[in-house]
Design a protein around this motif. Structure first.
Motif, PDB file in Angstrom:
ATOM      1  N   ILE A   1       0.870  -1.180   0.000  1.00 28.07           N
ATOM      2  CA  ILE A   1       0.000   0.000   0.000  1.00 28.07           C
ATOM      3  C   ILE A   1       0.906   1.228   0.000  1.00 28.07           C
ATOM      4  O   ILE A   1       1.865   1.300   0.761  1.00 28.07           O
ATOM      5  N   VAL A   2       0.604   2.188  -0.857  1.00 31.25           N
ATOM      6  CA  VAL A   2       1.464   3.369  -0.995  1.00 31.25           C
ATOM      7  C   VAL A   2       0.613   4.634  -0.800  1.00 31.25           C
ATOM      8  O   VAL A   2      -0.333   4.871  -1.557  1.00 31.25           O
ATOM      9  N   GLY A   3       0.962   5.369   0.243  1.00 26.80           N
ATOM     10  CA  GLY A   3       0.203   6.586   0.542  1.00 26.80           C
ATOM     11  C   GLY A   3       0.944   7.848   0.155  1.00 26.80           C
ATOM     12  O   GLY A   3       0.368   8.933   0.113  1.00 26.80           O
ATOM     13  N   TRP A   4       2.261   7.704  -0.098  1.00 28.67           N
ATOM     14  CA  TRP A   4       3.034   8.900  -0.436  1.00 28.67           C
ATOM     15  C   TRP A   4       3.226   8.975  -1.948  1.00 28.67           C
ATOM     16  O   TRP A   4       3.950   8.166  -2.537  1.00 28.67           O
ATOM     17  N   PHE A   5       2.573   9.949  -2.552  1.00 25.03           N
ATOM     18  CA  PHE A   5       2.749  10.180  -4.005  1.00 25.03           C
ATOM     19  C   PHE A   5       2.199  11.567  -4.313  1.00 25.03           C
ATOM     20  O   PHE A   5       1.441  12.144  -3.504  1.00 25.03           O
ATOM     21  N   ASP A   6       2.593  12.106  -5.432  1.00 20.42           N
ATOM     22  CA  ASP A   6       2.090  13.413  -5.861  1.00 20.42           C
ATOM     23  C   ASP A   6       0.728  13.195  -6.512  1.00 20.42           C
ATOM     24  O   ASP A   6       0.632  12.786  -7.671  1.00 20.42           O
ATOM     25  N   GLU A   7      -0.294  13.457  -5.731  1.00 14.49           N
ATOM     26  CA  GLU A   7      -1.642  13.125  -6.175  1.00 14.49           C
ATOM     27  C   GLU A   7      -2.022  13.855  -7.459  1.00 14.49           C
ATOM     28  O   GLU A   7      -2.625  13.255  -8.365  1.00 14.49           O
ATOM     29  N   GLN A   8      -1.680  15.122  -7.536  1.00 17.69           N
ATOM     30  CA  GLN A   8      -2.064  15.890  -8.742  1.00 17.69           C
ATOM     31  C   GLN A   8      -1.411  15.293  -9.988  1.00 17.69           C
ATOM     32  O   GLN A   8      -2.032  15.182 -11.042  1.00 17.69           O
ATOM     33  N   LYS A   9      -0.150  14.903  -9.842  1.00 15.47           N
ATOM     34  CA  LYS A   9       0.551  14.302 -10.994  1.00 15.47           C
ATOM     35  C   LYS A   9      -0.112  13.000 -11.406  1.00 15.47           C
ATOM     36  O   LYS A   9      -0.339  12.738 -12.583  1.00 15.47           O
ATOM     37  N   VAL A  10      -0.409  12.140 -10.412  1.00 16.63           N
ATOM     38  CA  VAL A  10      -0.998  10.832 -10.735  1.00 16.63           C
ATOM     39  C   VAL A  10      -2.398  11.018 -11.332  1.00 16.63           C
ATOM     40  O   VAL A  10      -2.789  10.327 -12.274  1.00 16.63           O
ATOM     41  N   LYS A  11      -3.139  11.984 -10.813  1.00 18.80           N
ATOM     42  CA  LYS A  11      -4.474  12.260 -11.377  1.00 18.80           C
ATOM     43  C   LYS A  11      -4.365  12.628 -12.849  1.00 18.80           C
ATOM     44  O   LYS A  11      -5.159  12.187 -13.682  1.00 18.80           O
ATOM     45  N   LYS A  12      -3.374  13.442 -13.146  1.00 20.52           N
ATOM     46  CA  LYS A  12      -3.191  13.887 -14.542  1.00 20.52           C
ATOM     47  C   LYS A  12      -2.813  12.702 -15.438  1.00 20.52           C
ATOM     48  O   LYS A  12      -3.372  12.510 -16.519  1.00 20.52           O
ATOM     49  N   ILE A  13      -1.895  11.886 -14.943  1.00 21.14           N
ATOM     50  CA  ILE A  13      -1.430  10.729 -15.742  1.00 21.14           C
ATOM     51  C   ILE A  13      -2.603   9.810 -16.072  1.00 21.14           C
ATOM     52  O   ILE A  13      -2.711   9.293 -17.181  1.00 21.14           O
ATOM     53  N   LEU A  14      -3.507   9.628 -15.093  1.00 22.79           N
ATOM     54  CA  LEU A  14      -4.603   8.655 -15.267  1.00 22.79           C
ATOM     55  C   LEU A  14      -5.912   9.303 -15.708  1.00 22.79           C
ATOM     56  O   LEU A  14      -6.947   8.626 -15.776  1.00 22.79           O
ATOM     57  N   ALA A  15      -5.858  10.588 -15.993  1.00 22.27           N
ATOM     58  CA  ALA A  15      -7.062  11.325 -16.425  1.00 22.27           C
ATOM     59  C   ALA A  15      -8.206  11.185 -15.425  1.00 22.27           C
ATOM     60  O   ALA A  15      -9.365  10.984 -15.800  1.00 22.27           O
TER      61      ALA A  15
END
Ligand code: FMN
Length: 185
Positions: free
Chosen positions: A132-146
């Motif tokens: 389980i991974v809680g540390w990530f740049d949410e805005q970046k991942v949102k953009k990558i996955l649309a």
């Protein structure tokens, strides 16, 4: 058949993966376990984005690592699959639901924690490893996955077969006496 407690003991954060691809039916079985998780008012406020495309996965791994913490989350580059657990905002229908939603804003976060653990335990039972991974740049991942603006990504899960020789380690956990009492705090 293994006892549930055995599977719980076997589940650990797996950060070393073999190159063996994960079969789609096994991913679907993990999603089925996640789908059956309980949630507040049975809202089921989640959507799982399964990423097995190497290019997209690599972009997510970059968004979950930082040169300031060079060791953190490096395993995302090696995991054959990464799942993004998206928090779906409730589709508000009645004033009662709005009030209950405002009162319990944190409940979707709890819900996605539960469904994520269902996913991970099922994966463990199938011989797969997760983290389980809680540390990530949410805005970046949102953009990558649309992922639409209104939605949040609560967690990522890495999934894959553990690397050969990867052993179950001893759990470092507080004692039952430290975390529980009967009838009074
Ligand atoms: C909500 C949550 C967020 C976590 N975030 C990360 C993370 O960003 N990177 C990581 O390597 N492990 C992460 N972990 C894994 C924990 O470090 C791990 O579960 C804990 O140390 C206990 O070890 P175990 O999972 O092997 O039993 C996270 C776990 C949870 C439940």
């Amino acid at each position: 058949m293994k006892d549930l407690l055995d599977i719980i003991k076997q589940r650990q954060s797996v950060r070393k993966y073999s190159n063996q691809p994960v079969e789609k039916d096994k991913i679907l079985q993990c999603l089925e376990a996640a789908r059956l998780a309980p949630s507040a008012r049975n809202a089921q406020p989640w959507k799982f984005v399964v990423v097995d495309n190497a290019e997209v996965k690599n972009k997510i791994a970059k968004a979950a690592t930082s040169p300031l913490l060079p060791v953190l989350n490096k395993h995302l580059f090696k995991a054959p699959v990464i799942i993004a657990v998206v928090i779906e905002p409730p589709k508000i229908a009645t004033p009662a639901q709005i009030i209950s939603w405002l009162d319990n804003r944190e409940l979707p976060l709890i819900d996605i924690g539960i469904t994520t653990e269902h996913f991970c335990l099922q994966a463990t039972e199938l011989g797969l490893g997760t983290c389980i991974v809680g540390w990530f740049d949410e805005q970046k991942v949102k953009k990558i996955l649309a992922v639409p603006k209104r939605q949040q990504i609560g967690l990522l899960i890495t999934l894959g077969y553990p690397k050969d020789g990867y052993e179950v380690h001893k759990k470092n956990r507080k004692d039952i006496s430290e975390i529980s009492n009967f009838n009074k705090y």
